[in-house]
Write a protein that holds these residues in place. Structure first.
Motif, mmCIF file in Angstrom:
data_model
loop_
_atom_site.group_PDB
_atom_site.id
_atom_site.type_symbol
_atom_site.label_atom_id
_atom_site.label_comp_id
_atom_site.label_asym_id
_atom_site.label_seq_id
_atom_site.Cartn_x
_atom_site.Cartn_y
_atom_site.Cartn_z
ATOM 1 N N LYS A 74 0.813 -1.218 0.000
ATOM 2 C CA LYS A 74 0.000 0.000 0.000
ATOM 3 C C LYS A 74 0.850 1.272 0.000
ATOM 4 C CE LYS A 74 -3.954 -2.041 2.462
ATOM 5 N NZ LYS A 74 -4.770 -1.997 3.708
ATOM 6 N N GLY A 75 2.168 1.103 0.008
ATOM 7 C CA GLY A 75 3.039 2.266 -0.036
ATOM 8 C C GLY A 75 3.636 2.685 1.294
ATOM 9 N N VAL A 76 3.388 1.919 2.362
ATOM 10 C CA VAL A 76 3.967 2.248 3.663
ATOM 11 C C VAL A 76 5.462 1.931 3.628
ATOM 12 C CG1 VAL A 76 3.973 1.726 6.133
ATOM 13 C CG2 VAL A 76 1.807 1.817 4.874
ATOM 14 N N ARG A 77 6.273 2.908 4.054
ATOM 15 C CA ARG A 77 7.716 2.732 4.068
ATOM 16 C C ARG A 77 8.239 3.035 5.469
ATOM 17 N NH1 ARG A 77 6.231 0.589 0.208
ATOM 18 N NH2 ARG A 77 6.884 0.860 -1.974
ATOM 19 N N ILE A 78 8.651 1.982 6.164
ATOM 20 C CA ILE A 78 9.256 2.107 7.488
ATOM 21 C C ILE A 78 10.643 1.475 7.391
ATOM 22 C CG2 ILE A 78 9.076 1.563 9.941
ATOM 23 C CD1 ILE A 78 6.065 1.197 9.562
#
Length: 216
Positions: free
Chosen positions: A78-82
Motif C-alpha cells: 500500500k506504499g507504507v515505508r518504514i
C-alpha cells in the motif's frame, strides 16, 4: 601429553572466551540481518530471525512474527515505508539466553496534514534472545523510543499539527504516532521511553529473562 586432552585454567579460559565471542558475533549477525531482511522484504529469510512462538512489539503492531510479516507485506504493497538503521550493541549472555540492546533509528515517510513528511525516531531495540537447538533467535523484540522529530520533505512547506493529538502520545514517539494514526494505524500509548516506569519494568523483565523467567 595429547594436546587435545590436556586442560588447564588458561586453556579453559581461552575456550570460554572463544565461545563467548562466537555467541556475540552470532547474535550481532542476527540483529543486523533482522533490519536488512525486513527492510528489503526478504520475508523468508526474515522469518529465520525469530522463534516461531516469538512476539514483536511496535507502536503500530503487537503480535507474532508471522502476523508481523503479513501486516508488513500488506503495508508495503500500500506504499507504507518504514526503514531502520542500527548503531552499537550491548549484549548480555547467560547460558542459552541473552538480552541485546541496540541503538537504532526508525524512519517513516507519509503525508501529515497534507504535507509529505519524514519522521525519524531514535531509540533502542531491546531484544529477548534464546538459543534453541544450537541456534540463537529472537523471542521478543521491544523497542525503546527515546526521541523523535518530524521534517517536511519540501523545506518550503510545513505541516500544521494538532497540539492535542500530538501531546496525547509519549514524548519519545509522539511525532511517529501522529503520522501513523493519520494513515490509519492504532498506536499503542504506553511504549517504553528513555525514562519512566515502562522502561524500568522492561529492565526488570530483562533481568528476569536472564535468570530463566518468562519474558511475557
Amino acid at each position: 601429553m595429547n594436546k587435545f586432552t590436556y586442560k588447564n585454567e588458561k586453556n579453559d579460559a581461552e575456550y570460554g572466551m572463544s565461545a563467548l565471542r562466537n555467541d556475540l558475533l552470532e547474535i550481532r549477525d542476527l540483529l543486523e540481518n533482522w533490519v536488512i531482511w525486513r527492510d528489503a522484504c526478504h520475508w523468508d529469510r526474515f522469518r529465520t530471525c525469530w522463534h516461531p512462538d516469538g512476539r514483536m512489539m511496535a507502536t503500530w503492531f503487537q503480535g507474532t512474527p508471522d502476523q508481523f510479516i503479513a501486516i508488513s507485506k500488506e503495508g508495503f504493497e500500500k506504499g507504507v515505508r518504514i526503514l531502520h538503521f542500527l548503531g552499537g550493541s550491548s549484549i548480555d549472555i547467560r547460558g542459552d539466553r541473552a538480552i541485546a540492546q541496540t541503538k537504532m533509528t526508525i524512519s517513516q515517510r507519509a503525508e501529515v496534514e497534507g504535507t509529505l513528511c519524514d519522521v525519524v525516531c531514535t531509540g533502542r531495540f531491546y531484544d529477548f534472545i534464546e538459543r534453541r537447538d544450537g541456534k540463537w533467535a529472537i523471542y521478543l523484540r521491544q523497542p525503546i523510543y527515546e526521541k523523535d522529530r518530524i521534517d517536511s520533505v519540501d523545506p518550503t512547506k510545513a505541516p500544521v499539527l494538532d497540539p492535542a493529538r500530538l501531546n496525547a502520545f509519549p514524548v519519545g514517539y509522539r511525532h511517529l504516532a501522529y503520522l501513523q494514526t493519520a494513515i490509519g494505524y492504532t498506536v499503542k500509548p504506553d511504549m517504553p521511553g528513555l525514562v519512566g516506569p515502562e522502561v524500568d519494568a522492561l529492565y526488570r523483565r530483562g533481568d528476569g529473562w536472564l535468570d530463566g523467567k518468562p519474558a511475557l
